[in-house]
Scaffold this active site. Structure first.
Site, PDB file in Angstrom:
ATOM      1  N   ASN A 208       0.849  -1.193   0.000  1.00  0.00           N
ATOM      2  CA  ASN A 208       0.000   0.000   0.000  1.00  0.00           C
ATOM      3  C   ASN A 208       0.888   1.248   0.000  1.00  0.00           C
ATOM      4  OD1 ASN A 208       0.644   0.735   2.825  1.00  0.00           O
ATOM      5  ND2 ASN A 208      -0.340  -1.232   3.224  1.00  0.00           N
ATOM      6  N   ASP A 288      -3.650  -6.291   4.588  1.00  0.00           N
ATOM      7  CA  ASP A 288      -4.688  -7.148   5.171  1.00  0.00           C
ATOM      8  C   ASP A 288      -4.648  -8.555   4.595  1.00  0.00           C
ATOM      9  OD1 ASP A 288      -5.868  -5.288   6.908  1.00  0.00           O
ATOM     10  OD2 ASP A 288      -6.754  -4.272   5.168  1.00  0.00           O
ATOM     11  N   PHE A 334      -4.220   2.846  14.806  1.00  0.00           N
ATOM     12  CA  PHE A 334      -4.517   3.876  13.808  1.00  0.00           C
ATOM     13  C   PHE A 334      -5.642   3.369  12.918  1.00  0.00           C
ATOM     14  CE2 PHE A 334      -1.466   7.461  13.347  1.00  0.00           C
ATOM     15  CZ  PHE A 334      -0.789   7.262  14.535  1.00  0.00           C
ATOM     16  N   LYS A 348     -13.343  -0.511  15.334  1.00  0.00           N
ATOM     17  CA  LYS A 348     -12.004  -1.116  15.479  1.00  0.00           C
ATOM     18  C   LYS A 348     -11.470  -0.957  16.897  1.00  0.00           C
ATOM     19  CE  LYS A 348     -10.615  -0.861  10.800  1.00  0.00           C
ATOM     20  NZ  LYS A 348     -10.031  -0.075   9.754  1.00  0.00           N
ATOM     21  N   LYS A 352     -10.592  -4.528  18.605  1.00  0.00           N
ATOM     22  CA  LYS A 352      -9.172  -4.855  18.815  1.00  0.00           C
ATOM     23  C   LYS A 352      -8.725  -4.573  20.255  1.00  0.00           C
ATOM     24  CE  LYS A 352      -8.156  -4.061  13.949  1.00  0.00           C
ATOM     25  NZ  LYS A 352      -7.101  -4.071  12.937  1.00  0.00           N
TER      26      LYS A 352
END
Ligand code: C5P
Length: 406
Positions: A208, A288, A334, A348, A352
């Site tokens: 990315n 991912d 992030f 998230k 997480k």
């Protein structure tokens, strides 16, 4: 550095030729600079160069009629917020340790009570000398002095060894660190940064646009504040050479950098470091998905590549760390979203087990990938939010550290 007053003290060594660059960097960051030198430093770099770049007369001769005051060695330390001695020669270091003051630079140092950074540079045998190392240890024990180590490499005398002055960019960071309160001292912080590369074959990979700049800015800020930083860095083109302090120095930050390539490697390095850390800031843009198998030969154009490449999910490092989190640990993630930003970021945060999530705004100009600026919103697990408007990644890093410091 904006508006800070920095005195640059130049010793009589060949590395003095790099100091005009340091002055330029300091001024570019908004600092005001005044220069003082030993008697012979001006053999290596001209008075005119130093005066032009600093915008002030150079204080090199205690008895010169051009001095603004008759007691410049007192007015300079009064004016200063910090001082750097670069190159700090054998002579200057030993004089400073013994309290000898016999020229413009050493008399200025004698009256200096603000933070002083020492950047030694000399021949490797001189640097290894007993008197010099004792003097450096003495200076390192002084409350307002931060002593840098010499770097290893090619020396002006034609040999290779430990004796090089650290580069101007690094000296700039050391001056900034000397001006920063060490309020993260003793804290061990893991930072993940950059992208990961997921190999398709020996030549190609999936990745990315992450540059690693935000993660490096965080590691730099943590180091400035005195933290012990473990940086797990994905492949990046960003160059960063942090200040390296003399082994006798206490009360400054440290850096351990682990370079990794794939999500799997980042997972292994980060989860091992997490056991030793009290905080983790996960700024990496981990891929991912990763190819289910890696071809052992370069795949051929045509059939090989137009065939579907089977993918599997790469390990979610943040999630593993969240599950494993001890009560005394703080986990910061992030998020970079293109739509439903806040909703996705909050999801998230919960999924997480994060304590904070820093949401990047990709829509705002100047924020996100590859830029030197960013703008973020920080959400806490208690439901609070702090917005940090567009600023340099360095300032955003400072903002993130103050938001999570508690
Ligand atoms: O990719 P995602 O938006 O889920 O990233 C959110 C957070 O999780 C980031 O802090 C990122 O560094 C982390 N992450 C990770 N491992 C992954 C994916 C993301 O640690 N495989």
């Amino acid at each position: 550095m904006e508006g800070k007053h920095i005195v640059v003290g130049i010793g009589s060594g060949i590395a003095a030729y790099k100091i005009p660059e340091l002055i330029r960097l300091l001024r570019k960051r908004g600092a005001e600079v005044k220069v003082t030198t030993t008697r012979h430093a001006l053999e290596f770099v001209t008075d005119l160069t130093l005066q032009t770049l600093s915008g002030h007369k150079v204080y090199s001769d205690v008895f010169a009629a051009i001095n603004d005051h008759s007691t410049e060695h007192i007015s300079l330390p009064d004016w200063a917020d910090a001082m750097i001695v670069a190159p700090a020669t054998h002579d200057v270091i030993c004089k400073m340790a013994a309290g000898i003051a016999d020229d413009a630079l050493t008399t200025t140092l004698a009256a200096m009570r603000k933070p002083v950074v020492i950047a030694p540079a000399m021949n490797d045998k001189m640097y290894a000398g007993e008197a010099l190392q004792e003097a450096l240890a003495t200076l390192a024990s002084r409350q307002n002095v931060e002593v840098l180590d010499c770097a290893e490499g090619f020396l002006a005398c034609g040999t290779n060894g430990r004796g090089r002055m650290q580069e101007p960019e690094t000296l700039l960071e050391a001056v900034e660190a000397a001006l920063t309160p060490k309020d993260w001292l003793g804290r061990r912080v893991l930072v993940t940064a950059g992208p990961t590369h997921e190999a398709i074959d020996p030549v190609r990979y999936i990745s990315n646009h992450s540059s690693g700049k935000m993660g490096i800015a965080l590691a730099q800020a943590l180091l400035r504040h005195g933290a012990d930083v473990m940086l797990v860095m994905g492949p990046t083109a960003e160059q960063w050479t942090p200040p390296v302090y003399h082994p006798a120095m206490q009360g400054v930050g440290s850096l351990r950098r682990m370079d990794v390539v794939s999500a799997q490697e980042m997972y292994e390095a980060a989860t091992a470091a997490w056991k030793e850390a009290d905080t983790a800031i996960l700024a990496a843009a981990v891929a991912d998905m990763t190819p289910a198998t890696v071809a052992d030969h370069k795949m051929k154009k045509g059939q090989d590549l137009t065939d579907t490449i089977a993918l599997r999910e790469s390990p979610d490092i943040a999630r593993f760390m969240g599950v494993d989190k001890r009560a005394d640990q703080c986990l910061v993630g992030f998020a970079l979203e293109t739509d439903n930003e806040q909703q996705n970021a909050l999801k998230k945060l919960e999924a997480k087990h994060l304590d904070f999530i820093v949401m990047n705004s990709l829509r705002e100009q100047g924020a996100g990938f590859g830029t030197d600026t960013n703008s973020v919103t920080i959400y806490t697990k208690e439901g609070e939010s702090h917005r940090l408007p567009l600023a340099s990644k360095s300032d955003i890093a400072e903002g993130i550290l103050s938001a999570i410091h508690g």
